[in-house]
Design a protein around this motif. Sequence first.
Motif, short mmCIF file in Angstrom:
data_model
loop_
_atom_site.label_atom_id
_atom_site.label_comp_id
_atom_site.label_asym_id
_atom_site.label_seq_id
_atom_site.Cartn_x
_atom_site.Cartn_y
_atom_site.Cartn_z
N VAL A 21 0.87 -1.18 0.00
CA VAL A 21 0.00 0.00 0.00
C VAL A 21 0.91 1.23 0.00
CG1 VAL A 21 -1.82 1.27 1.17
CG2 VAL A 21 -1.81 -1.22 1.26
N ASP A 22 0.86 1.99 -1.08
CA ASP A 22 1.67 3.21 -1.20
C ASP A 22 0.76 4.43 -1.03
OD1 ASP A 22 3.89 1.68 -1.67
OD2 ASP A 22 3.68 1.78 -3.86
N PHE A 23 1.18 5.32 -0.16
CA PHE A 23 0.40 6.52 0.17
C PHE A 23 1.10 7.76 -0.41
CE2 PHE A 23 0.21 10.17 3.06
CZ PHE A 23 -1.15 10.43 3.06
N TYR A 24 0.33 8.61 -1.10
CA TYR A 24 0.87 9.84 -1.69
C TYR A 24 -0.02 11.01 -1.29
CZ TYR A 24 3.34 6.51 -4.69
OH TYR A 24 4.10 5.48 -5.16
N LEU A 25 0.60 12.03 -0.74
CA LEU A 25 -0.09 13.28 -0.40
C LEU A 25 0.36 14.34 -1.38
CD1 LEU A 25 -1.93 14.88 1.54
CD2 LEU A 25 0.11 15.35 2.91
N VAL A 26 -0.59 14.91 -2.11
CA VAL A 26 -0.27 15.81 -3.22
C VAL A 26 -0.95 17.16 -2.99
CG1 VAL A 26 -0.40 16.16 -5.72
CG2 VAL A 26 -0.08 13.85 -4.80
N PHE A 27 -0.19 18.22 -3.29
CA PHE A 27 -0.74 19.59 -3.25
C PHE A 27 -0.23 20.36 -4.47
CE2 PHE A 27 -0.13 24.09 -2.05
CZ PHE A 27 -1.46 24.43 -1.88
N ASN A 28 -1.18 20.81 -5.30
CA ASN A 28 -0.85 21.55 -6.52
C ASN A 28 0.12 20.78 -7.42
OD1 ASN A 28 -2.51 23.69 -5.94
ND2 ASN A 28 -0.89 24.90 -4.95
N GLY A 29 -0.12 19.47 -7.55
CA GLY A 29 0.70 18.65 -8.42
C GLY A 29 2.04 18.26 -7.83
N GLU A 30 2.32 18.68 -6.62
CA GLU A 30 3.60 18.35 -5.98
C GLU A 30 3.35 17.30 -4.89
OE1 GLU A 30 7.14 20.48 -3.33
OE2 GLU A 30 5.44 21.65 -4.12
N VAL A 31 4.17 16.26 -4.89
CA VAL A 31 4.06 15.20 -3.89
C VAL A 31 4.73 15.67 -2.60
CG1 VAL A 31 4.64 12.82 -3.31
CG2 VAL A 31 4.05 13.41 -5.67
N LEU A 32 3.91 15.90 -1.57
CA LEU A 32 4.43 16.36 -0.29
C LEU A 32 4.92 15.22 0.59
CD1 LEU A 32 1.73 19.06 0.63
CD2 LEU A 32 3.90 19.35 -0.61
N ASP A 33 4.30 14.05 0.46
CA ASP A 33 4.67 12.92 1.30
C ASP A 33 4.39 11.63 0.54
OD1 ASP A 33 5.54 11.44 3.41
OD2 ASP A 33 3.84 11.86 4.75
N ALA A 34 5.30 10.68 0.64
CA ALA A 34 5.13 9.37 0.00
C ALA A 34 5.63 8.31 0.98
CB ALA A 34 5.90 9.30 -1.32
N VAL A 35 4.73 7.42 1.39
CA VAL A 35 5.05 6.39 2.38
C VAL A 35 4.52 5.06 1.87
CG1 VAL A 35 4.88 5.69 4.80
CG2 VAL A 35 4.81 8.11 4.19
N SER A 36 5.27 4.00 2.12
CA SER A 36 4.87 2.65 1.72
C SER A 36 4.50 1.83 2.95
CB SER A 36 6.00 1.94 0.96
OG SER A 36 6.27 2.60 -0.25
N GLY A 37 3.51 0.99 2.81
CA GLY A 37 3.07 0.09 3.87
C GLY A 37 2.66 -1.25 3.28
N GLY A 38 2.08 -2.10 4.10
CA GLY A 38 1.66 -3.41 3.63
C GLY A 38 2.57 -4.52 4.15
N ARG A 39 2.26 -5.74 3.78
CA ARG A 39 2.96 -6.91 4.30
C ARG A 39 4.41 -7.00 3.82
NH1 ARG A 39 -0.27 -12.08 2.90
NH2 ARG A 39 1.29 -12.95 4.30
N GLU A 40 4.70 -6.40 2.68
CA GLU A 40 6.06 -6.50 2.14
C GLU A 40 7.05 -5.61 2.90
OE1 GLU A 40 5.81 -5.64 -1.99
OE2 GLU A 40 4.87 -7.57 -2.51
N GLN A 41 6.55 -4.69 3.69
CA GLN A 41 7.44 -3.83 4.47
C GLN A 41 7.94 -4.57 5.71
OE1 GLN A 41 8.37 -0.84 3.24
NE2 GLN A 41 7.11 -1.43 1.47
N HIS A 42 9.08 -4.17 6.20
CA HIS A 42 9.70 -4.86 7.34
C HIS A 42 9.32 -4.24 8.68
CE1 HIS A 42 12.16 -7.32 4.70
NE2 HIS A 42 12.52 -6.22 4.03
N GLN A 43 9.11 -2.95 8.72
CA GLN A 43 8.77 -2.30 9.97
C GLN A 43 7.29 -1.93 9.98
OE1 GLN A 43 11.36 1.05 10.52
NE2 GLN A 43 13.07 -0.20 11.23
N HIS A 44 6.61 -2.34 11.06
CA HIS A 44 5.19 -2.06 11.21
C HIS A 44 4.92 -1.58 12.63
CE1 HIS A 44 4.11 -4.13 7.41
NE2 HIS A 44 5.12 -4.92 7.72
N PHE A 45 4.11 -0.54 12.73
CA PHE A 45 3.69 -0.02 14.03
C PHE A 45 2.23 -0.34 14.33
CE2 PHE A 45 7.14 2.70 12.47
CZ PHE A 45 8.03 2.59 13.53
N TYR A 46 1.48 -0.72 13.29
CA TYR A 46 0.08 -1.11 13.44
C TYR A 46 -0.13 -2.39 12.64
CZ TYR A 46 -0.29 3.74 14.98
OH TYR A 46 -0.09 4.93 15.62
N ARG A 47 -1.22 -3.10 12.96
CA ARG A 47 -1.46 -4.37 12.29
C ARG A 47 -2.00 -4.20 10.87
NH1 ARG A 47 -6.62 -6.37 12.12
NH2 ARG A 47 -8.23 -5.12 13.10
#
Length: 359
Positions: free
Chosen positions: A17-43
């Motif tokens: 699950v890839d998360f993108y926060l965009v404002f005026n066409g500019e990506v302000l934040d991009a974070v990856s999650g899901g089972r393929e990631q190694h570090q998890h803080f929530y289930r």
Amino acid sequence: KGKNWVLNVNFSQLDQVDFYLVFNGEVLDAVSGGREQHQHFYRTPTFEFMLDNERNYQIYLFVKAKRIPIIAPVRIMSEQQHQQETLLDYLIWGVFYGAIFVIALYCIAVLIDKREVSAFMLFILVCLVFLWQMVWSGHVQLLPEQWHALSIFHRLDLLLPLVCASSTLFTLTFLPKPKNFSSAHLALKLLFILLIVTFIILSYGWFSEFTRVLLTRVIGFVTLLLNVLFTIKCIRQAFSPAKTILAGWLLLTLGSIISSLFIAGELPVNSFTTYVFQSALLSLTLCFVLAIILKVRFSLEQEVLQASNDAENNFLLIEEQNVHLDIARREAVKASAVKSQFLANMSHELRTPMHSILS
């Protein structure tokens, strides 16, 4: 003024699950999650970000799932609301795992005290359910990485046949064997063999991901159907603990149907559809425990009834023997009286001639 927000994708079986926060066409934040990631803080995939109340933002999600149809129940909430829902989630799962642990301890106690084979099978079932739900709920992703790397935690399709096989074996060992030929009993035995074969096939990965998922769902519902039919047959044979077993299987069937519709996207995302399957699964194990208690009680009642019948039979036998002894006593008394009368007569007859001779 900025405010902290949380986006939650409330489904743990998403590989990426890839998360993108965009404002005026500019990506302000991009974070990856899901089972393929190694570090998890929530289930489940969870992303925290800050938004300015005076701006308009766009949020994009890229979701990938290999083994099951993609569902992405997305919720955006404030940080405070997320903390409250997280605490509630911890509480619900704590009750679930705590109940599973208590049931396992009870099975061990019954196995040691009563030598009940079905208690051992229920213990195996409870252990598999615990492992299965650890993987399904996503809690296994919170474990240390060396534990999370174990292959059993990445093969959810292998756990379902084992759970079905152990629950079927519990039904076979708990319910009484039919005195005559039963097609339902034979079908249940064949189902157990089929589940073991399915586990072997899935272990070697001979089919595609979609085929394996479809196969596990089909054998899951077949397991529910055959166990329900065999339990109904045992109820007709006046085995009262089977009613509790039937209630557990029906609750799990209902929970499985609702959960499948939820995964297929036919039902809305809410607390009921989120926890319905886990509630049904816990209800099944609780019904099995109650059935074991009723079976032990039923066995004790049968033993007491048998002892009462034996005591009544012994009492009747003693009464019959007393009657025979009374008859024998009366006959002995009568014979003794006859003997006394005979001796008296003989004494009289002997004394009469003797008086004449003496005279």
